[in-house]
Scaffold this motif. Sequence first.
Motif, PDB file in Angstrom:
ATOM      1  N   ALA A  49      23.649 -60.829 -84.048  1.00 17.40           N
ATOM      2  CA  ALA A  49      22.258 -61.254 -84.192  1.00 17.40           C
ATOM      3  C   ALA A  49      21.307 -60.228 -83.586  1.00 17.40           C
ATOM      4  O   ALA A  49      20.279 -59.878 -84.182  1.00 17.40           O
TER       5      ALA A  49
ATOM      6  N   VAL B  48      17.556 -70.366 -86.205  1.00 22.58           N
ATOM      7  CA  VAL B  48      18.629 -69.450 -85.801  1.00 22.58           C
ATOM      8  C   VAL B  48      18.767 -69.423 -84.285  1.00 22.58           C
ATOM      9  O   VAL B  48      19.877 -69.481 -83.742  1.00 22.58           O
TER      10      VAL B  48
ATOM     11  N   ILE C 179      15.353 -64.768 -80.820  1.00 24.34           N
ATOM     12  CA  ILE C 179      16.776 -64.594 -81.133  1.00 24.34           C
ATOM     13  C   ILE C 179      17.404 -63.569 -80.194  1.00 24.34           C
ATOM     14  O   ILE C 179      18.508 -63.775 -79.667  1.00 24.34           O
TER      15      ILE C 179
ATOM     16  N   LEU D   6      22.097 -70.532 -82.149  1.00 27.60           N
ATOM     17  CA  LEU D   6      22.764 -69.626 -81.224  1.00 27.60           C
ATOM     18  C   LEU D   6      22.848 -70.225 -79.822  1.00 27.60           C
ATOM     19  O   LEU D   6      23.843 -70.038 -79.117  1.00 27.60           O
TER      20      LEU D   6
ATOM     21  N   ILE E 226      21.983 -62.818 -90.519  1.00 27.14           N
ATOM     22  CA  ILE E 226      20.689 -63.518 -90.528  1.00 27.14           C
ATOM     23  C   ILE E 226      19.902 -63.179 -91.782  1.00 27.14           C
ATOM     24  O   ILE E 226      19.436 -64.067 -92.512  1.00 27.14           O
TER      25      ILE E 226
END
Length: 245
Positions: A128, A74, A139, A78, A44
């Motif tokens: 992550a 992000v 996240i 995911l 990331i």
Amino acid sequence: MTRETSNDLAPDLASQLAQDPVPAGNARERLLDAAEALIYAGGIHATGVDAIVRQSGAARKSFYTHFGSKDALVAAALERRDERWMNWFITGTQQCGKTARKRLLGMFDVLREWFASDDFHGCAFLNAAGEIASCDDPIRIVARKHKERLLDFVRTQCDAFAAESTIDARHTARLARQWLILLDGAIAVALVSGEADAALDAQTTARTLLDAETAKSADSPTRNSTRKSANQPATRRSPSRRTAT
């Protein structure tokens, strides 16, 4: 030793996770594609918005229109990967055998095929989570939900194993948690070592765990007492010596 599972039918993760061709005008999907590919390969923090926009071929304005921030992009990427990864893993597991034992052990054969692929970079969700400090970050929340989904699926297989064997169904929650640790441990070792056979090492430990649970349940005093009672004929009461009044 005879293998209890077969990976012949395990689907290829690369094809399962490959996105369908995205229409040229669908900037949102192209941004998601680029973000997932770049972040999974490089992380990331090492992946900037400029690189994502450039690889996607979308205008920078589209990035702000659809997501507003890198973290939001992000998290969305995911979430989409979670859906595809779980579909791949569940399908591969279900094809490993008709019994829950074969399916549980087959999970490691499915993982091994993934470990051996050129595009394996570990678990995207563990990766992550390792880069994000706050547990409340969107996240980290997506990563946590992914592991919860995986644990739920493992639990269904553990429940099925309990139903077809002698183990106490009350122990399946603990067994499922132990199984998740073996799965994630295999992924981590394969990433660091580069050895796809880390999955087979974990599988050996998993088989030992199942055997131990079965043996422990078979030796349970409560279960043995129940079986003994079921096998013994009913005891007849002797006639009473008391006279009727």
